[in-house]
Design an enzyme around this catalytic site. Structure first.
Site, PDB file in Angstrom:
ATOM      1  N   GLY A 255     -20.918 -79.758 -33.579  1.00  5.29           N
ATOM      2  CA  GLY A 255     -19.461 -79.933 -33.727  1.00  5.29           C
ATOM      3  C   GLY A 255     -18.954 -80.859 -32.639  1.00  5.29           C
ATOM      4  O   GLY A 255     -17.848 -80.692 -32.127  1.00  5.29           O
ATOM      5  N   GLY A 256     -19.762 -81.859 -32.314  1.00  7.12           N
ATOM      6  CA  GLY A 256     -19.470 -82.728 -31.157  1.00  7.12           C
ATOM      7  C   GLY A 256     -18.506 -83.862 -31.468  1.00  7.12           C
ATOM      8  O   GLY A 256     -18.231 -84.695 -30.607  1.00  7.12           O
ATOM      9  N   HIS A 320     -14.229 -70.982 -31.193  1.00  6.93           N
ATOM     10  CA  HIS A 320     -12.947 -70.254 -31.277  1.00  6.93           C
ATOM     11  C   HIS A 320     -12.274 -70.496 -32.634  1.00  6.93           C
ATOM     12  O   HIS A 320     -11.331 -69.818 -32.980  1.00  6.93           O
ATOM     13  CB  HIS A 320     -12.014 -70.661 -30.132  1.00  6.93           C
ATOM     14  CG  HIS A 320     -11.560 -72.081 -30.224  1.00  6.93           C
ATOM     15  ND1 HIS A 320     -12.314 -73.129 -29.768  1.00  6.93           N
ATOM     16  CD2 HIS A 320     -10.443 -72.635 -30.771  1.00  6.93           C
ATOM     17  CE1 HIS A 320     -11.684 -74.262 -30.017  1.00  6.93           C
ATOM     18  NE2 HIS A 320     -10.548 -73.994 -30.629  1.00  6.93           N
TER      19      HIS A 320
HETATM   20  C1  LIG Z   1     -11.995 -78.409 -32.027  1.00  7.35           C
HETATM   21  S1  LIG Z   1     -13.165 -79.616 -32.535  1.00  7.35           S
HETATM   22  C2  LIG Z   1     -14.148 -79.813 -31.080  1.00  7.35           C
HETATM   23  C3  LIG Z   1     -14.798 -81.145 -30.980  1.00  7.35           C
HETATM   24  C4  LIG Z   1     -15.670 -81.394 -29.728  1.00  7.35           C
HETATM   25  N1  LIG Z   1     -16.758 -80.453 -29.619  1.00  7.35           N
HETATM   26  C5  LIG Z   1     -14.840 -81.381 -28.465  1.00  7.35           C
HETATM   27  O1  LIG Z   1     -15.131 -80.593 -27.571  1.00  7.35           O
HETATM   28  O2  LIG Z   1     -13.908 -82.196 -28.377  1.00  7.35           O
HETATM   29  C6  LIG Z   1     -14.265 -78.701 -33.631  1.00  7.35           C
HETATM   30  C7  LIG Z   1     -15.312 -79.574 -34.283  1.00  7.35           C
HETATM   31  O3  LIG Z   1     -16.140 -78.758 -35.132  1.00  7.35           O
HETATM   32  C8  LIG Z   1     -16.514 -79.563 -36.251  1.00  7.35           C
HETATM   33  N2  LIG Z   1     -16.956 -78.724 -37.372  1.00  7.35           N
HETATM   34  C9  LIG Z   1     -16.206 -77.920 -38.153  1.00  7.35           C
HETATM   35  N3  LIG Z   1     -16.969 -77.346 -39.111  1.00  7.35           N
HETATM   36  C10 LIG Z   1     -18.226 -77.791 -38.926  1.00  7.35           C
HETATM   37  C11 LIG Z   1     -19.448 -77.542 -39.591  1.00  7.35           C
HETATM   38  N4  LIG Z   1     -19.515 -76.706 -40.629  1.00  7.35           N
HETATM   39  N5  LIG Z   1     -20.559 -78.152 -39.125  1.00  7.35           N
HETATM   40  C12 LIG Z   1     -20.492 -78.994 -38.069  1.00  7.35           C
HETATM   41  N6  LIG Z   1     -19.354 -79.276 -37.390  1.00  7.35           N
HETATM   42  C13 LIG Z   1     -18.222 -78.682 -37.820  1.00  7.35           C
HETATM   43  C14 LIG Z   1     -15.234 -80.310 -36.556  1.00  7.35           C
HETATM   44  O4  LIG Z   1     -15.443 -81.420 -37.411  1.00  7.35           O
HETATM   45  C15 LIG Z   1     -14.758 -80.689 -35.158  1.00  7.35           C
HETATM   46  O5  LIG Z   1     -15.273 -81.923 -34.740  1.00  7.35           O
END
Ligand SMILES: C[S@@+](CC[C@H](N)C(=O)[O-])C[C@H]1O[C@@H](n2cnc3c(N)ncnc32)[C@H](O)[C@@H]1O
Length: 419
Positions: A255-256, A320
């Site tokens: 989720g980066g 979260h």
């Molecule tokens: C709040 S953002 C945090 C982004 C980053 N890690 C940061 O610290 O800025 C949550 C991230 O989780 C990703 N995400 C949500 N569902 C996901 C999934 N099923 N698999 C992979 N990534 C996912 C979103 O696309 C988003 O980029």
């Protein structure tokens, strides 16, 4: 002198003392006195001692205002005020009023009415409803001009995005909460939140909804970016608290997003080889950077982790967003790929114990927590809730440390895979 048992008098003292110090500092720095007028400076960064006075002033004046308002008015008025503030903000956003009022000078209600095709009389009624909340003012009879709080919407695309997120997403989500809870009393399904009920019915959750609505996804990412600009979310906090024993090797950043944090980590620890994983839509804007050991890979973290035997799997500001059962599924999806001793690092919000925060911080934390509920059916976990959700995923996940870096909104939870 405040009498010993007068809370209001001691709050008034804090207000007076803090205001004096803040205004003295502004004078010394050649800044105008505090104001929300059209020419007020938008972003004053105070040194820590003055920032402390500012926080104290906010807390004391919030509490004193509530005390003076009293229980009956406190019950009756804010709901109405919130409704007015929300609806006027939505009107300003939807008709792009912030851009249609000149940044300097003013515009008549008549002219503005023609540009947006809304009657001049009702336009004036709506904008006047926002004026007691510092949104626009009447510079002369029949004319409207910016205050600092509306000017910033015209000047800063991020603030505009933030406003749109509040009016299009958070507010309908909040309004859908009780119906969502009637249908799903345990609030544990991201497909059945207040927001999904209001706007995204049929989708499996907010992130899948965003995958299908690119403009909203862009706006969401913009607001997340705005959070990151706050020093309290700066990547340096993660770097400063990074464990000594994982500064080399392979790191998977789940989720980066577009890799802002991964690039900062790669810069600080050149011995790390980092793979950023996210949903395909979220990776669209990602770009590799010359000389940095960071690559990107589409991966849905509910599916089995394809990269085996990495040294660290990291979730920064990700978990979260998910209810407990989903966090457990996400962590379990790592298991087939984990070597003994592999680390899982969670860098995320930890809710401080109830009653330990100042009034403004408590309100802010609870707003974020409430936002998690209406958008994701998730929550900001306290330290015990984090430990519980991790160990309930699998007893072989051992929490080996929790670090809360000073001035950081996010804390580090270090986990080791001990099969
Ligand atoms: C709040 S953002 C945090 C982004 C980053 N890690 C940061 O610290 O800025 C949550 C991230 O989780 C990703 N995400 C949500 N569902 C996901 C999934 N099923 N698999 C992979 N990534 C996912 C979103 O696309 C988003 O980029």
């Amino acid at each position: 002198m405040a009498s010993e048992n007068s809370r209001s008098a001691s709050l008034a003292e804090i207000i007076s003392d803090s205001t004096t110090k803040i205004e003295a500092y502004r004078k010394e720095e050649g800044l105008p006195p505090l104001s929300l007028g059209p020419d007020a400076p938008l972003d004053v960064k105070y040194p820590p001692n003055i920032e402390q006075c500012r926080r104290a002033l906010i807390d004391a004046s919030l509490e004193l205002g509530d005390l003076a308002t009293g229980p009956v008015e406190l019950r009756l008025v804010p709901g109405w005020a919130v409704m007015t503030m929300f609806a006027v903000t939505q009107f300003i956003f939807d008709f792009d009023i912030a851009h249609r009022v000149p940044l300097t000078g003013d515009v008549s209600y008549e002219d503005l009415s023609k540009t947006i095709n809304v009657g001049a009389s009702v336009l004036r009624q709506v904008l006047r409803a926002g004026m007691p909340y510092h949104m626009f003012y009447e510079s002369r009879p029949g004319y409207v001009a910016h205050t600092a709080t509306t000017k910033i919407m015209a000047r800063e695309p991020l603030i505009k995005d933030w406003t749109g997120l509040s009016t299009d997403v958070l507010f309908p989500g909040g309004a859908g909460l009780t119906e969502a809870l009637r249908r799903e009393p345990a609030a544990n399904d991201p497909a059945k939140t207040g927001f999904m009920l209001a706007k995204g019915e049929g989708e499996s959750g907010m992130y899948m909804y965003l995958e299908k609505h690119p403009e909203q996804a862009r706006r969401f990412a913009g607001v997340m970016g705005a959070f990151q600009q706050d020093e309290a979310y700066a990547p340096r906090h993660l770097i400063d608290s990074w464990p000594n024993d994982v500064q080399n090797g392979k790191l998977i950043d789940l989720g980066g997003s577009t890799g802002t944090v991964a690039f900062a980590l790669a810069q600080a620890f050149p011995g790390l080889e980092i793979v950023v994983q996210d949903l395909p839509g979220a990776l669209e804007a990602a770009k590799v950077q010359e000389g940095k050991n960071v690559s990107f890979m589409p991966h849905d973290f509910f599916n089995e982790q394809p990269i085996k035997d990495a040294d660290v799997y990291m979730f920064r500001w990700v978990l979260h967003n998910w209810p407990d059962a989903h966090v457990q599924r996400i962590l379990r999806a790592l298991i087939p790929s984990l070597k003994p001793g592999a680390k899982v690092i969670i860098f995320d919000e930890i809710m401080p114990p109830a009653g330990t925060m100042t009034l403004s911080v408590e309100r802010n934390q609870r707003n974020i927590d409430f936002g998690m509920l209406i958008l994701f059916n998730s929550k900001i976990r306290d330290v015990e809730e984090w430990k519980e959700v991790i160990t309930q995923s699998d007893q072989r996940f051992k929490v080996t440390g929790v670090r809360c870096p000073e001035d950081s909104r996010l804390s580090l939870i270090e986990i080791e895979w001990q099969p």
